[in-house]
Design a protein around this motif. Structure first.
Motif, PDB file in Angstrom:
ATOM      1  N   PHE A   1       0.850  -1.174   0.000  1.00 58.55           N
ATOM      2  CA  PHE A   1       0.000   0.000   0.000  1.00 58.55           C
ATOM      3  C   PHE A   1       0.890   1.230   0.000  1.00 58.55           C
ATOM      4  O   PHE A   1       1.860   1.295   0.751  1.00 58.55           O
ATOM      5  N   ARG A   2       0.572   2.215  -0.833  1.00 58.69           N
ATOM      6  CA  ARG A   2       1.311   3.474  -0.868  1.00 58.69           C
ATOM      7  C   ARG A   2       0.313   4.602  -0.618  1.00 58.69           C
ATOM      8  O   ARG A   2      -0.607   4.800  -1.399  1.00 58.69           O
ATOM      9  N   GLY A   3       0.498   5.315   0.475  1.00 59.89           N
ATOM     10  CA  GLY A   3      -0.389   6.420   0.813  1.00 59.89           C
ATOM     11  C   GLY A   3       0.212   7.737   0.377  1.00 59.89           C
ATOM     12  O   GLY A   3       1.380   8.012   0.641  1.00 59.89           O
ATOM     13  N   LEU A   4      -0.570   8.540  -0.313  1.00 57.61           N
ATOM     14  CA  LEU A   4      -0.127   9.848  -0.778  1.00 57.61           C
ATOM     15  C   LEU A   4      -0.627  10.927   0.176  1.00 57.61           C
ATOM     16  O   LEU A   4      -1.594  10.726   0.912  1.00 57.61           O
ATOM     17  N   ALA A   5       0.022  12.067   0.149  1.00 61.23           N
ATOM     18  CA  ALA A   5      -0.326  13.161   1.049  1.00 61.23           C
ATOM     19  C   ALA A   5      -1.762  13.633   0.865  1.00 61.23           C
ATOM     20  O   ALA A   5      -2.371  14.140   1.799  1.00 61.23           O
ATOM     21  N   ASP A   6      -2.331  13.445  -0.325  1.00 58.52           N
ATOM     22  CA  ASP A   6      -3.703  13.915  -0.571  1.00 58.52           C
ATOM     23  C   ASP A   6      -4.761  12.925  -0.088  1.00 58.52           C
ATOM     24  O   ASP A   6      -5.952  13.123  -0.299  1.00 58.52           O
ATOM     25  N   GLY A   7      -4.347  11.845   0.581  1.00 55.87           N
ATOM     26  CA  GLY A   7      -5.286  10.861   1.090  1.00 55.87           C
ATOM     27  C   GLY A   7      -5.535   9.705   0.140  1.00 55.87           C
ATOM     28  O   GLY A   7      -6.218   8.751   0.485  1.00 55.87           O
TER      29      GLY A   7
ATOM     30  N   VAL B   1      -4.714   6.306  -1.720  1.00 55.34           N
ATOM     31  CA  VAL B   1      -3.932   5.114  -1.414  1.00 55.34           C
ATOM     32  C   VAL B   1      -3.888   4.236  -2.650  1.00 55.34           C
ATOM     33  O   VAL B   1      -4.907   4.003  -3.293  1.00 55.34           O
ATOM     34  N   MET B   2      -2.702   3.770  -2.978  1.00 55.81           N
ATOM     35  CA  MET B   2      -2.531   2.863  -4.107  1.00 55.81           C
ATOM     36  C   MET B   2      -2.176   1.487  -3.565  1.00 55.81           C
ATOM     37  O   MET B   2      -1.447   1.380  -2.576  1.00 55.81           O
ATOM     38  N   ILE B   3      -2.674   0.456  -4.205  1.00 53.30           N
ATOM     39  CA  ILE B   3      -2.322  -0.917  -3.857  1.00 53.30           C
ATOM     40  C   ILE B   3      -1.716  -1.548  -5.101  1.00 53.30           C
ATOM     41  O   ILE B   3      -2.208  -1.354  -6.210  1.00 53.30           O
ATOM     42  N   SER B   4      -0.637  -2.265  -4.935  1.00 55.85           N
ATOM     43  CA  SER B   4      -0.032  -2.960  -6.065  1.00 55.85           C
ATOM     44  C   SER B   4       0.570  -4.269  -5.577  1.00 55.85           C
ATOM     45  O   SER B   4       0.801  -4.454  -4.386  1.00 55.85           O
ATOM     46  N   LYS B   5       0.792  -5.155  -6.512  1.00 56.59           N
ATOM     47  CA  LYS B   5       1.397  -6.442  -6.192  1.00 56.59           C
ATOM     48  C   LYS B   5       2.845  -6.219  -5.807  1.00 56.59           C
ATOM     49  O   LYS B   5       3.568  -5.475  -6.475  1.00 56.59           O
ATOM     50  N   MET B   6       3.265  -6.828  -4.716  1.00 59.26           N
ATOM     51  CA  MET B   6       4.661  -6.716  -4.310  1.00 59.26           C
ATOM     52  C   MET B   6       5.471  -7.680  -5.160  1.00 59.26           C
ATOM     53  O   MET B   6       5.203  -8.881  -5.192  1.00 59.26           O
ATOM     54  N   GLU B   7       6.407  -7.155  -5.871  1.00 59.05           N
ATOM     55  CA  GLU B   7       7.258  -7.962  -6.733  1.00 59.05           C
ATOM     56  C   GLU B   7       8.601  -8.172  -6.047  1.00 59.05           C
ATOM     57  O   GLU B   7       9.069  -7.304  -5.313  1.00 59.05           O
ATOM     58  N   ALA B   8       9.204  -9.296  -6.294  1.00 59.40           N
ATOM     59  CA  ALA B   8      10.552  -9.527  -5.795  1.00 59.40           C
ATOM     60  C   ALA B   8      11.469  -8.523  -6.474  1.00 59.40           C
ATOM     61  O   ALA B   8      11.428  -8.363  -7.693  1.00 59.40           O
ATOM     62  N   ARG B   9      12.245  -7.810  -5.699  1.00 57.21           N
ATOM     63  CA  ARG B   9      13.092  -6.762  -6.258  1.00 57.21           C
ATOM     64  C   ARG B   9      14.537  -7.229  -6.335  1.00 57.21           C
ATOM     65  O   ARG B   9      15.106  -7.700  -5.352  1.00 57.21           O
TER      66      ARG B   9
END
Length: 113
Positions: A40-46, A48-56
């Motif tokens: 989950f990535r939360g932005l300052a404007d409220g 929230v993005m969700i994305s698949k966690m990939e092996a980095r």
């Protein structure tokens, strides 16, 4: 004119334990399977993005990892600053690697000092 992306909105309920189910349509969009992880990535404007966690591949390289984290934060903070790559820069990049063969599965050579 650029095609605008449609936004898919699916309501979900948060349980007493702070949990929710990722809706089937979202799981399909993200190609999520059992035991896959999401981030989950939360932005300052409220937002929230969700994305698949990939092996980095950069997880063992603190410099690359920190640089990529910086880029992700900067793009999330200032999305209006993201610009497409110019055709001339793309052409220049292609010229720099023309004829270069890379085997991504091959072991790196040992540096000799």
């Amino acid at each position: 004119m650029a095609k605008t992306a449609e936004i898919l909105e699916i309501p979900a309920t948060i349980t007493d334990r702070g949990q929710t189910t990722v809706p089937a349509a979202i799981r399909k969009m993200l190609a999520l399977g059992k035991r896959d992880q999401v981030v989950f990535r939360g932005l300052a404007d409220g937002t929230v993005m969700i994305s698949k966690m990939e092996a980095r591949a950069d997880q063992n390289d603190p410099v690359i990892g920190k640089f990529l984290d910086f880029l992700a934060r900067d793009m999330a903070k200032e999305p209006a600053r993201i610009r497409p790559m110019s055709k001339s820069l793309l052409t220049r990049g292609k010229a720099l690697v023309k004829g270069v063969k890379v085997d991504l599965d091959a072991a790196l050579p040992v540096d000799e000092a």
